[in-house]
Motif scaffolding. Structure first.
Motif, PDB file in Angstrom:
ATOM      1  N   PHE A   1       0.824  -1.208   0.000  1.00  0.00           N
ATOM      2  CA  PHE A   1       0.000   0.000   0.000  1.00  0.00           C
ATOM      3  C   PHE A   1       0.864   1.266   0.000  1.00  0.00           C
ATOM      4  N   LEU A   2       1.877   1.293   0.876  1.00  0.00           N
ATOM      5  CA  LEU A   2       2.740   2.471   0.962  1.00  0.00           C
ATOM      6  C   LEU A   2       3.523   2.685  -0.330  1.00  0.00           C
ATOM      7  N   THR A   3       3.986   1.608  -0.929  1.00  0.00           N
ATOM      8  CA  THR A   3       4.716   1.707  -2.192  1.00  0.00           C
ATOM      9  C   THR A   3       3.813   2.219  -3.307  1.00  0.00           C
ATOM     10  N   SER A   4       2.573   1.751  -3.305  1.00  0.00           N
ATOM     11  CA  SER A   4       1.616   2.198  -4.325  1.00  0.00           C
ATOM     12  C   SER A   4       1.347   3.691  -4.211  1.00  0.00           C
ATOM     13  N   ARG A   5       1.232   4.199  -3.006  1.00  0.00           N
ATOM     14  CA  ARG A   5       1.000   5.631  -2.804  1.00  0.00           C
ATOM     15  C   ARG A   5       2.184   6.452  -3.309  1.00  0.00           C
ATOM     16  N   ARG A   6       3.403   5.983  -3.030  1.00  0.00           N
ATOM     17  CA  ARG A   6       4.587   6.681  -3.516  1.00  0.00           C
ATOM     18  C   ARG A   6       4.608   6.678  -5.045  1.00  0.00           C
ATOM     19  N   MET A   7       4.255   5.567  -5.614  1.00  0.00           N
ATOM     20  CA  MET A   7       4.223   5.436  -7.077  1.00  0.00           C
ATOM     21  C   MET A   7       3.210   6.401  -7.688  1.00  0.00           C
TER      22      MET A   7
END
Length: 597
Positions: free
Chosen positions: A185-191
């Motif tokens: 989830f956190l990686t997706s938000r950064r992306m």
């Protein structure tokens, strides 16, 4: 008669304060039955697919390990579930793609309808290539997301069912398998945050490339006449390099983030294999349960594997939608007044009263111009280049609104009558006529598509066009090239005159409409023009003496003001500037060595 097509079934929400998705929601809602059926079919297919691992687990435990149930029973169930998945998958994809294309159809029609309603000042400041890009690639980006994002979200929702089965098999194992998900989830938000600016940049730079290509295609003759191909190719290369940089940046970001988003869930699979293997060794779970658990975990990973694509599509759609809304939020400057009336049975009395006008924020082009054309009168407007002659022609059909003063037809201010009725009343032929890539017949009948060939031939004869039309390969059915460039300038002007005359407007404006016609040919069509001018109010903007001779009186314009008004003989005798203007016009024609027939 041309076929009519249905209008768009919805409109974009006009509230600019709402998110782009909420503004686009009416498009999806308009096709909710078909779209909903597609999503339900997809959900049914996925729900059935979720049953397959459980069926295989039972087959292993009951038929292979304990041999309590015949294996054939489970095989028939598997065949039945497969058939249901095939039917549901077919319906889902068929209806989903049909919905997507319907949304695209609506978007294109909404965009085009809005563009046709915008006023000339908008087109004066916007590049054609930018509009073409927004009406094509940007619409496609928005359509793809509106149609396919819900489909992907359905798959995400079904993954919760898979997780429920995982919990039923083993709560500790299911919790361990989900440990990497917060990182996903956190990686997706950064992306998402990093990709939006690049998505906007890609669409903007694609529009720049479209602009260069459009200008070079439409201006091919100018480019070739100046041997400027290499210079224009250099411009295209610069624009293409900028697009390439944006795409490479986009690829870098995807290469950086997408593998993490897609593969972090597989860390959970590794943990499951270790922990699940331990439970199997301890006899807590059977082999069938471990196999089913892995199958559910794979199903759970599919939405996360799609997440990178979904984020990429969403960012590009968001950027594209905002570029579309920039156009759709433009308000037409020239619109019907709430109390506008229809202009009917026009006599053709035209008057400019103390008119002041300038383009955009520029200085005044017309400075207190006052001019009256009586019903049935033919007036020639003469002046130096830049004196405001063509501006007068553009104000009469209300292509622009005056800054001060008024323009009236039959005593009605043009701002107080409907645009449709005004432009039905005022016909205008420009010095650079635009012809469509269609047959000669269709070009002449553009204002009256239902006109029969007899009327088309009649106006073509009056405009001096019939003879050269019959010399074309297929006569009136000959398809002319784009913008009519397969014809000479004089031939295009004669077709434009015929096109306007077929509509038979009470007021006619000829804006240097015979400038490209040979003087001898022009004289041949004067008899037809005089017949047409009879009983029709006509404003002729011209430089040639042969054209001016058609007028009842001549008005001399200089510096945005009328400086003389009278017959040709009176102005020639009493106004030195008039003779000077005619002399300059004659010199220009001689320097050009004549004009196209």
């Amino acid at each position: 008669m041309s076929k009519t097509y249905p209008p768009p079934t919805a409109v974009i929400d006009p509230d600019p304060s709402r998110s782009w998705l909420r503004r686009a929601w009416p498009l999806v809602k308009a096709h909710r039955l078909m779209f909903g059926t597609a999503l339900v079919s997809s959900a049914i297919g996925l729900l059935v697919a979720v049953q397959v691992p459980k069926l295989i687990q039972d087959a292993l435990d009951n038929s292979i390990v304990t041999n309590r149930v015949p294996l054939s029973e489970y095989l028939w169930w598997l065949v039945g579930l497969t058939a249901v998945m095939l039917i549901a998958g077919f319906l889902a994809r068929q209806l989903l793609f049909r919905t997507a294309y319907k949304i695209e159809y609506d978007l294109r029609n909404i965009m085009y309808e809005h563009l046709t309603g915008l006023s000339f000042p908008f087109y004066d400041r916007v590049q054609t290539g930018q509009l073409i890009s927004r009406a094509n690639s940007d619409i496609r980006s928005v359509q793809m997301y509106l149609a396919f994002a819900p489909f992907m979200l359905v798959q995400c929702a079904i993954s919760l069912v898979s997780f429920g089965y995982m919990l039923a098999i083993s709560v500790p194992l299911a919790i361990v398998a989900m440990l990497p998900m917060p990182l996903v989830f956190l990686t997706s938000r950064r992306m998402q945050r990093s990709m939006f600016p690049v998505s906007w940049l890609i669409q903007a730079r694609l529009a720049d490339v479209a602009t260069v290509v459009d200008e070079n295609v439409n201006g091919a003759r100018v480019v070739k006449s100046f041997a400027a191909e290499r210079r224009q190719l250099s411009l295209l290369q610069k624009a293409a390099i900028k697009v390439r940089w944006a795409y490479i940046k986009d690829a870098d970001l995807r290469a950086r983030w997408t593998p993490a988003v897609q593969n972090l869930p597989r860390v959970g699979m590794a943990i499951v294999l270790v922990f699940g293997g331990y439970l199997a060794i301890q006899g807590v779970l059977g082999v069938g349960a471990i196999l089913a658990f892995n199958s559910y975990l794979l199903m759970l990973q599919v939405p996360f594997q799609m997440l990178g694509m979904l984020i990429m599509m969403g960012q590009r759609a968001s950027a594209s939608a905002k570029r579309l809304y920039e156009v759709l939020d433009e308000k037409p400057e020239i619109v019907d007044a709430p109390s506008a009336v229809e202009l009917t049975d026009a006599r053709g009395d035209v008057e400019f009263r103390d008119v002041r006008f300038g383009y955009g924020d520029g200085p005044d082009v017309l400075n207190g111009l006052s001019l009256r054309l009586g019903s049935g009168e033919t007036v020639a407007l003469v002046g130096r280049t830049g004196s405001g002659k063509s501006t007068v022609a553009r104000l009469l059909p209300r292509f622009y609104d005056v800054r001060a003063g008024s323009v009236t037809v039959d005593g009605h201010d043009v701002r107080e009558v409907t645009l449709h009725s005004l432009r039905d009343t005022v016909g205008i032929v420009l010095d650079e006529p635009f012809l469509f890539s269609a047959s000669v017949r269709d070009n002449i009948a553009y204002g009256r598509p239902d006109a029969d060939i007899t009327d088309i031939e009649r106006v073509a004869r009056l405009a001096g066009a019939h003879e050269f039309i019959m010399g074309l390969s297929e006569g009136y059915d000959t398809v002319i090239g784009e913008r009519g460039y397969t014809l000479s300038g004089g031939q295009r002007q004669r077709l434009a005159i015929a096109r306007t005359l077929l509509v038979n407007p009470p007021v006619l404006v000829l804006d240097d409409a015979t400038s490209a016609i040979d003087v001898q040919v022009e004289q041949e069509i004067h008899a037809g023009l005089r017949t047409l001018f009879a009983g029709r109010t006509t404003l002729i903007i011209a430089h040639r003496l042969s054209t001016i001779s058609l007028a009842d009186r001549v008005v001399l314009l200089d510096g945005g003001e009328i400086v003389a008004d009278g017959t040709h003989a009176e102005l020639l005798e009493n106004t030195p500037l008039y003779a000077e203007v005619l002399a300059q016009a004659n010199e220009s024609v001689e320097e050009l060595g004549g004009v196209a027939r």
